[in-house]
Design an enzyme around this catalytic site. Structure first.
Site, short mmCIF file in Angstrom:
data_model
loop_
_atom_site.label_atom_id
_atom_site.label_comp_id
_atom_site.label_asym_id
_atom_site.label_seq_id
_atom_site.Cartn_x
_atom_site.Cartn_y
_atom_site.Cartn_z
N LYS A 2 16.72 -34.24 12.92
CA LYS A 2 17.54 -34.84 11.66
C LYS A 2 17.60 -36.28 11.61
O LYS A 2 17.93 -36.52 10.45
CB LYS A 2 19.06 -34.29 12.16
CG LYS A 2 19.41 -32.91 12.76
CD LYS A 2 19.95 -32.10 11.50
CE LYS A 2 20.03 -30.52 11.84
NZ LYS A 2 19.23 -29.97 12.63
C1 LIG Z 1 18.58 -28.67 12.62
C2 LIG Z 1 17.49 -28.35 13.75
C3 LIG Z 1 16.30 -27.25 13.48
C4 LIG Z 1 16.66 -26.47 12.25
O1 LIG Z 1 16.07 -27.17 10.89
P1 LIG Z 1 16.25 -26.78 9.65
O2 LIG Z 1 16.00 -27.60 8.60
O3 LIG Z 1 17.78 -26.37 9.58
O4 LIG Z 1 15.61 -25.25 9.46
C5 LIG Z 1 15.56 -27.06 14.64
N1 LIG Z 1 15.51 -27.71 15.72
C6 LIG Z 1 16.42 -28.80 15.70
C7 LIG Z 1 16.44 -29.69 17.21
C8 LIG Z 1 17.39 -29.02 14.65
O5 LIG Z 1 18.33 -30.14 15.29
#
Ligand SMILES: *Cc1c(COP(=O)(O)O)cnc(C)c1O
Length: 495
Positions: A112
């Site tokens: 993120k």
């Molecule tokens: C948010 C997240 C995801 C999923 O990503 P999206 O863009 O919501 O599909 C996968 N792995 C981790 C560790 C995340 O924080």
């Protein structure tokens, strides 16, 4: 370049306006009216560049109302300095049979950060560009990871404040410490007496409260969110697909033009959709493999054409993928169907009945690019053990879901084009599950003992942002009742 709503209407915004507004007035998501295309020369020219320089080149294609110097400033503040613990920011690790694109070298050790470091900079610059004088107050309800990543991104960004609500006792000890030790003159973290739904409902109510918006306007404040449906969160993610390809070119794993597959651990469909935009722009991407956990609503959709959220919800060892509504899918449906009316219809059905079905010819078109699969917790742990034995690579649970699904995809299809597994969190963020997968004893150990144990096994150091939590001061001790959330927001806005 203009941005329009996936659900139609006359709204046409610049990227700065779309990023400030977040969601379209008719409930749709903002998408670029046309997707820019780039040449092979553009891609080859990325090879000798730093991540920041690559980012400027790619972002420029979409943020046409930002000056190059503005984009450079945003990118430097987001990714520069000491915030990332890898000089390459998002390095591509070359293992024997595949490559792993590591997106977790940022301040909170999860992917993120790639978007939430840049979004606040894009917003702050957008405020200047649009002449907005009010302060933007970002409200977040979090079940753990997004809260910290948003705090780290907005810390001390001019003309912004950020307030995060988390359920008291409802996040892991590490997650709580990450939030309550957050530094910065414009941040607030408050525990809510209730569960995550209570916190989220409270925040939604505040967003919908017109009288409260007026009260805040008098304090020269506007509320906004840092939601994953904001275009400003999606666009930074397109960059690392280009960057990974440039890394593979540099390592001579591919020749210019060779197609590469990506397997992406998916929740809200933002990460993988960014890969689709990269492909549309001309990056040689073969298949995008959508990897889910037991909440496999996307596997079913991409296999049958029916999206159906009426199903049991499972708590898994990959909490960031425990999602039944993948908001960003709406953008793909818009681009692929070319029909805002059709999208508006499906989203209405989803809201009313929890399901919708797309026509078979549209499904076939989507399947030309997207494949899908899922892994349960046992298979996920198996993948962690296997990668450690085979490649001495330790990965987190989310990445392991993609690893397993990529393996299954290869077995099923024989598609031998190079595969990049997208890695979304540091294994240290999920030390307990990772250690269990590796057969280590975890019982009775607290979060920091688990970090130590994983360090011993891997022979690498845990990210500073996690190990330093042992000694950091707790700065945010506020706790509030559900009904008092609004008052807490008002007090912070007027501070
Ligand atoms: C948010 C997240 C995801 C999923 O990503 P999206 O863009 O919501 O599909 C996968 N792995 C981790 C560790 C995340 O924080």
């Amino acid at each position: 370049m203009n941005y329009i709503s996936t659900r139609g209407g006359a709204e046409k915004l610049s990227s700065a306006e779309a990023i400030l507004q977040g969601l379209s007035g008719n409930g749709g998501l903002f998408v670029p009216e046309e997707i820019p295309t780039v040449s092979e020369a553009f891609i080859e020219a990325l090879v000798p560049l730093t991540y920041e320089q690559r980012a400027v080149r790619v972002l420029k294609e979409f943020l046409t109302d930002y000056g190059e110097d503005e984009i450079e400033g945003c990118v430097t503040r987001a990714y520069g300095g000491e915030k990332f613990d890898s000089e390459r920011r998002a390095p591509t690790r070359l293992l024997q049979d595949c490559s792993v694109l590591e997106l977790w070298h940022g301040p909170t050790s999860a992917f993120k950060d790639m978007a939430l470091q840049l979004l606040p900079q894009l917003m702050s610059t957008a405020l200047k560009k649009t002449g907005e004088k009010d302060t933007i107050l970002i409200l977040v309800a979090t079940s753990g990871d997004t809260g910290k990543a948003a705090l780290a991104g907005f810390q001390d960004v001019p003309q912004t404040k950020i307030m995060v609500f988390y359920p008291e006792g409802g996040v892991s000890k590490i997650q709580q410490l990450q939030m309550v030790t957050q530094e910065g003159g414009n941040v607030n973290v408050t525990a809510v007496r209730g569960n995550f739904d209570d916190a989220q409902t409270g925040v939604k109510k505040i967003f919908g409260d017109k009288a409260f918006a007026k009260e805040l306007a008098a304090a020269e404040t506007k509320l906004s969110s840092a939601n994953s449906i904001n275009w400003g969160r999606l666009v930074p993610q397109i960059v690392y697909y280009f960057s990974a390809y440039a890394d593979l070119l540099a390592a001579e794993r591919v020749k210019m033009g060779d197609a590469v597959n990506f397997c992406v651990p998916t929740g809200n469909f933002g990460d993988i959709l960014a890969g689709w935009y990269a492909k549309q722009m001309g990056l040689p991407v073969g298949r995008l493999v959508c990897a889910s956990n037991k909440n496999n609503v996307l596997t079913d959709f991409l296999t049958t054409g029916t999206y159906d959220r009426n199903r049991d919800f499972f708590k898994t060892i990959t909490p960031s993928m425990d999602i039944l509504i993948s908001s960003n899918l709406e953008r793909l449906l818009y681009h692929m169907s070319g029909s805002a009316d059709a999208v508006a219809g499906w989203m209405r059905e989803l809201a009313e009945t929890g399901r919708y079905t797309i026509p078979q010819d549209l499904l076939a078109k989507i399947q030309q690019t997207f494949a899908a699969g899922w892994a349960d917790d046992a298979a996920t742990k198996g993948a962690i053990a296997e990668a450690f034995e085979g490649s001495h690579y330790i990965m987190d649970t989310h990445t392991a879901v993609a690893w397993r699904v990529a393996d299954d995809y290869l077995d099923r299809t024989g598609d031998e084009r190079p595969m990049v597994v997208v890695s979304t969190a540091s294994p240290y963020k999920f030390s307990g599950s990772v250690l269990e997968a590796l057969g280590a004893a975890t019982e009775g150990k607290d979060a920091f003992a688990l970090l130590d144990e994983l360090q011993d096994i891997s022979g690498t150091a845990a990210p500073k942002g996690l190990s330093s939590l042992r000694t950091k001061d707790v700065r945010h001790k506020g706790v509030c009742e559900k009904k008092d959330m609004k008052n807490f927001v008002a007090a912070f806005a007027k501070q």
